[in-house]
Design a protein around this motif. Sequence first.
Motif, PDB file in Angstrom:
ATOM      1  N   PRO A  38     -11.662  -7.770  21.057  1.00 35.13           N
ATOM      2  CA  PRO A  38     -12.970  -8.440  21.081  1.00 35.13           C
ATOM      3  C   PRO A  38     -13.814  -8.071  22.303  1.00 35.13           C
ATOM      4  O   PRO A  38     -15.033  -8.060  22.229  1.00 35.13           O
ATOM      5  CB  PRO A  38     -12.632  -9.924  21.108  1.00 35.13           C
ATOM      6  N   LYS A  39     -13.175  -7.758  23.421  1.00 32.15           N
ATOM      7  CA  LYS A  39     -13.929  -7.423  24.636  1.00 32.15           C
ATOM      8  C   LYS A  39     -14.470  -5.994  24.607  1.00 32.15           C
ATOM      9  O   LYS A  39     -15.590  -5.751  25.026  1.00 32.15           O
ATOM     10  CB  LYS A  39     -13.052  -7.610  25.874  1.00 32.15           C
ATOM     11  N   THR A  40     -13.663  -5.048  24.126  1.00 29.95           N
ATOM     12  CA  THR A  40     -14.063  -3.640  24.165  1.00 29.95           C
ATOM     13  C   THR A  40     -14.610  -3.134  22.839  1.00 29.95           C
ATOM     14  O   THR A  40     -15.297  -2.122  22.803  1.00 29.95           O
ATOM     15  CB  THR A  40     -12.868  -2.748  24.565  1.00 29.95           C
ATOM     16  N   GLY A  41     -14.259  -3.798  21.748  1.00 27.00           N
ATOM     17  CA  GLY A  41     -14.685  -3.349  20.431  1.00 27.00           C
ATOM     18  C   GLY A  41     -13.867  -2.180  19.908  1.00 27.00           C
ATOM     19  O   GLY A  41     -14.187  -1.610  18.878  1.00 27.00           O
ATOM     20  N   GLU A  42     -12.823  -1.796  20.634  1.00 27.22           N
ATOM     21  CA  GLU A  42     -11.981  -0.668  20.224  1.00 27.22           C
ATOM     22  C   GLU A  42     -10.549  -1.134  20.005  1.00 27.22           C
ATOM     23  O   GLU A  42     -10.089  -2.083  20.628  1.00 27.22           O
ATOM     24  CB  GLU A  42     -12.012   0.419  21.303  1.00 27.22           C
ATOM     25  N   GLY A  43      -9.856  -0.432  19.127  1.00 29.56           N
ATOM     26  CA  GLY A  43      -8.457  -0.735  18.886  1.00 29.56           C
ATOM     27  C   GLY A  43      -7.601  -0.258  20.038  1.00 29.56           C
ATOM     28  O   GLY A  43      -7.839   0.812  20.591  1.00 29.56           O
ATOM     29  N   GLU A  44      -6.642  -1.055  20.413  1.00 27.46           N
ATOM     30  CA  GLU A  44      -5.722  -0.702  21.494  1.00 27.46           C
ATOM     31  C   GLU A  44      -4.301  -0.941  21.014  1.00 27.46           C
ATOM     32  O   GLU A  44      -4.056  -1.872  20.258  1.00 27.46           O
ATOM     33  CB  GLU A  44      -6.001  -1.548  22.731  1.00 27.46           C
ATOM     34  N   VAL A  45      -3.381  -0.092  21.457  1.00 26.15           N
ATOM     35  CA  VAL A  45      -1.996  -0.228  21.031  1.00 26.15           C
ATOM     36  C   VAL A  45      -1.127  -0.651  22.209  1.00 26.15           C
ATOM     37  O   VAL A  45      -1.188  -0.053  23.280  1.00 26.15           O
ATOM     38  CB  VAL A  45      -1.469   1.100  20.439  1.00 26.15           C
ATOM     39  N   ASN A  46      -0.346  -1.699  21.996  1.00 26.64           N
ATOM     40  CA  ASN A  46       0.660  -2.143  22.954  1.00 26.64           C
ATOM     41  C   ASN A  46       1.874  -2.530  22.106  1.00 26.64           C
ATOM     42  O   ASN A  46       1.972  -3.667  21.626  1.00 26.64           O
ATOM     43  CB  ASN A  46       0.159  -3.317  23.785  1.00 26.64           C
ATOM     44  N   LEU A  47       2.771  -1.557  21.896  1.00 27.25           N
ATOM     45  CA  LEU A  47       3.909  -1.784  21.003  1.00 27.25           C
ATOM     46  C   LEU A  47       4.823  -2.893  21.487  1.00 27.25           C
ATOM     47  O   LEU A  47       5.405  -3.620  20.679  1.00 27.25           O
ATOM     48  CB  LEU A  47       4.698  -0.491  20.815  1.00 27.25           C
ATOM     49  N   GLU A  48       4.952  -3.051  22.798  1.00 27.35           N
ATOM     50  CA  GLU A  48       5.831  -4.092  23.334  1.00 27.35           C
ATOM     51  C   GLU A  48       5.336  -5.487  22.934  1.00 27.35           C
ATOM     52  O   GLU A  48       6.115  -6.321  22.472  1.00 27.35           O
ATOM     53  CB  GLU A  48       5.897  -3.964  24.853  1.00 27.35           C
ATOM     54  N   LEU A  49       4.035  -5.726  23.084  1.00 28.97           N
ATOM     55  CA  LEU A  49       3.486  -7.033  22.698  1.00 28.97           C
ATOM     56  C   LEU A  49       3.472  -7.209  21.182  1.00 28.97           C
ATOM     57  O   LEU A  49       3.734  -8.308  20.680  1.00 28.97           O
ATOM     58  CB  LEU A  49       2.081  -7.214  23.276  1.00 28.97           C
ATOM     59  N   ALA A  50       3.168  -6.144  20.450  1.00 33.78           N
ATOM     60  CA  ALA A  50       3.191  -6.230  18.988  1.00 33.78           C
ATOM     61  C   ALA A  50       4.597  -6.596  18.516  1.00 33.78           C
ATOM     62  O   ALA A  50       4.764  -7.460  17.652  1.00 33.78           O
ATOM     63  CB  ALA A  50       2.753  -4.908  18.366  1.00 33.78           C
ATOM     64  N   LYS A  51       5.603  -5.958  19.101  1.00 35.15           N
ATOM     65  CA  LYS A  51       6.994  -6.231  18.732  1.00 35.15           C
ATOM     66  C   LYS A  51       7.360  -7.677  19.041  1.00 35.15           C
ATOM     67  O   LYS A  51       8.062  -8.329  18.272  1.00 35.15           O
ATOM     68  CB  LYS A  51       7.940  -5.279  19.459  1.00 35.15           C
ATOM     69  N   MET A  52       6.857  -8.200  20.160  1.00 34.75           N
ATOM     70  CA  MET A  52       7.141  -9.588  20.518  1.00 34.75           C
ATOM     71  C   MET A  52       6.645 -10.545  19.428  1.00 34.75           C
ATOM     72  O   MET A  52       7.370 -11.441  18.986  1.00 34.75           O
ATOM     73  CB  MET A  52       6.492  -9.946  21.852  1.00 34.75           C
ATOM     74  N   PHE A  53       5.405 -10.348  18.951  1.00 34.85           N
ATOM     75  CA  PHE A  53       4.858 -11.231  17.920  1.00 34.85           C
ATOM     76  C   PHE A  53       5.596 -11.042  16.589  1.00 34.85           C
ATOM     77  O   PHE A  53       5.855 -12.016  15.875  1.00 34.85           O
ATOM     78  CB  PHE A  53       3.356 -11.002  17.743  1.00 34.85           C
ATOM     79  N   ILE A  54       5.937  -9.815  16.250  1.00 35.84           N
ATOM     80  CA  ILE A  54       6.679  -9.562  15.011  1.00 35.84           C
ATOM     81  C   ILE A  54       8.062 -10.196  15.090  1.00 35.84           C
ATOM     82  O   ILE A  54       8.519 -10.832  14.132  1.00 35.84           O
ATOM     83  CB  ILE A  54       6.754  -8.048  14.732  1.00 35.84           C
ATOM     84  N   ASP A  55       8.730 -10.051  16.231  1.00 35.54           N
ATOM     85  CA  ASP A  55      10.056 -10.654  16.410  1.00 35.54           C
ATOM     86  C   ASP A  55       9.990 -12.178  16.349  1.00 35.54           C
ATOM     87  O   ASP A  55      10.905 -12.827  15.835  1.00 35.54           O
ATOM     88  CB  ASP A  55      10.679 -10.210  17.734  1.00 35.54           C
ATOM     89  N   GLN A  56       8.913 -12.759  16.866  1.00 37.98           N
ATOM     90  CA  GLN A  56       8.765 -14.212  16.782  1.00 37.98           C
ATOM     91  C   GLN A  56       8.625 -14.662  15.332  1.00 37.98           C
ATOM     92  O   GLN A  56       9.201 -15.681  14.932  1.00 37.98           O
ATOM     93  CB  GLN A  56       7.562 -14.679  17.602  1.00 37.98           C
ATOM     94  N   LEU A  57       7.880 -13.905  14.534  1.00 41.12           N
ATOM     95  CA  LEU A  57       7.764 -14.246  13.115  1.00 41.12           C
ATOM     96  C   LEU A  57       9.114 -14.109  12.407  1.00 41.12           C
ATOM     97  O   LEU A  57       9.459 -14.931  11.553  1.00 41.12           O
ATOM     98  CB  LEU A  57       6.712 -13.369  12.429  1.00 41.12           C
ATOM     99  N   ALA A  58       9.894 -13.086  12.775  1.00 37.19           N
ATOM    100  CA  ALA A  58      11.220 -12.915  12.177  1.00 37.19           C
ATOM    101  C   ALA A  58      12.129 -14.079  12.566  1.00 37.19           C
ATOM    102  O   ALA A  58      12.921 -14.565  11.740  1.00 37.19           O
ATOM    103  CB  ALA A  58      11.833 -11.587  12.624  1.00 37.19           C
TER     104      ALA A  58
END
Length: 149
Positions: A38-58
């Motif tokens: 939302p701040k930059t308007g561009e997509g950014e990748v952070n696999l560590e944080l993405a994995k954290m949210f996916i693991d929490q859902l699991a």
Amino acid sequence: MAEVQTGQTLGELSQRFIEFVMMHAQNAALFLGQIPNPKTGEGEVNLELAKMFIDQLAMIQEKTRGNLTNEEATALRNTLSNLQMVYVEVSQQLSKGGAPVQPPPAAESASAGPAADRSTTETPKSQPVDPSGEAGGESKKKFTKSYGS
């Protein structure tokens, strides 16, 4: 004495659970570069944080097994499955040295018109992930919040 939950209360709890799952899915999609920052308007990748949210859902899926309605279990299962597939795709692209596929910047999206008009110029992989796993990117039900009368 404990109060008996009414159908209305159970429906609200189900709605809140699905909203909770969707919030986690949006965060994971943000860190997978599927939703523009939302701040930059561009997509950014952070696999560590993405994995954290996916693991929490699991973890939520495992801890709530057998205690969810069919709708809740389906939303959680589809969301988790879609996010896991996108995670694998993005991590493979990064390991090959390529940039992950990202949605267009917010400014271009807003000025380009309806999504149907943009679909001819974009590949399917560049479309943001639909965390709910439902066709057409729209939920079958629309929910509204109610905080009493």
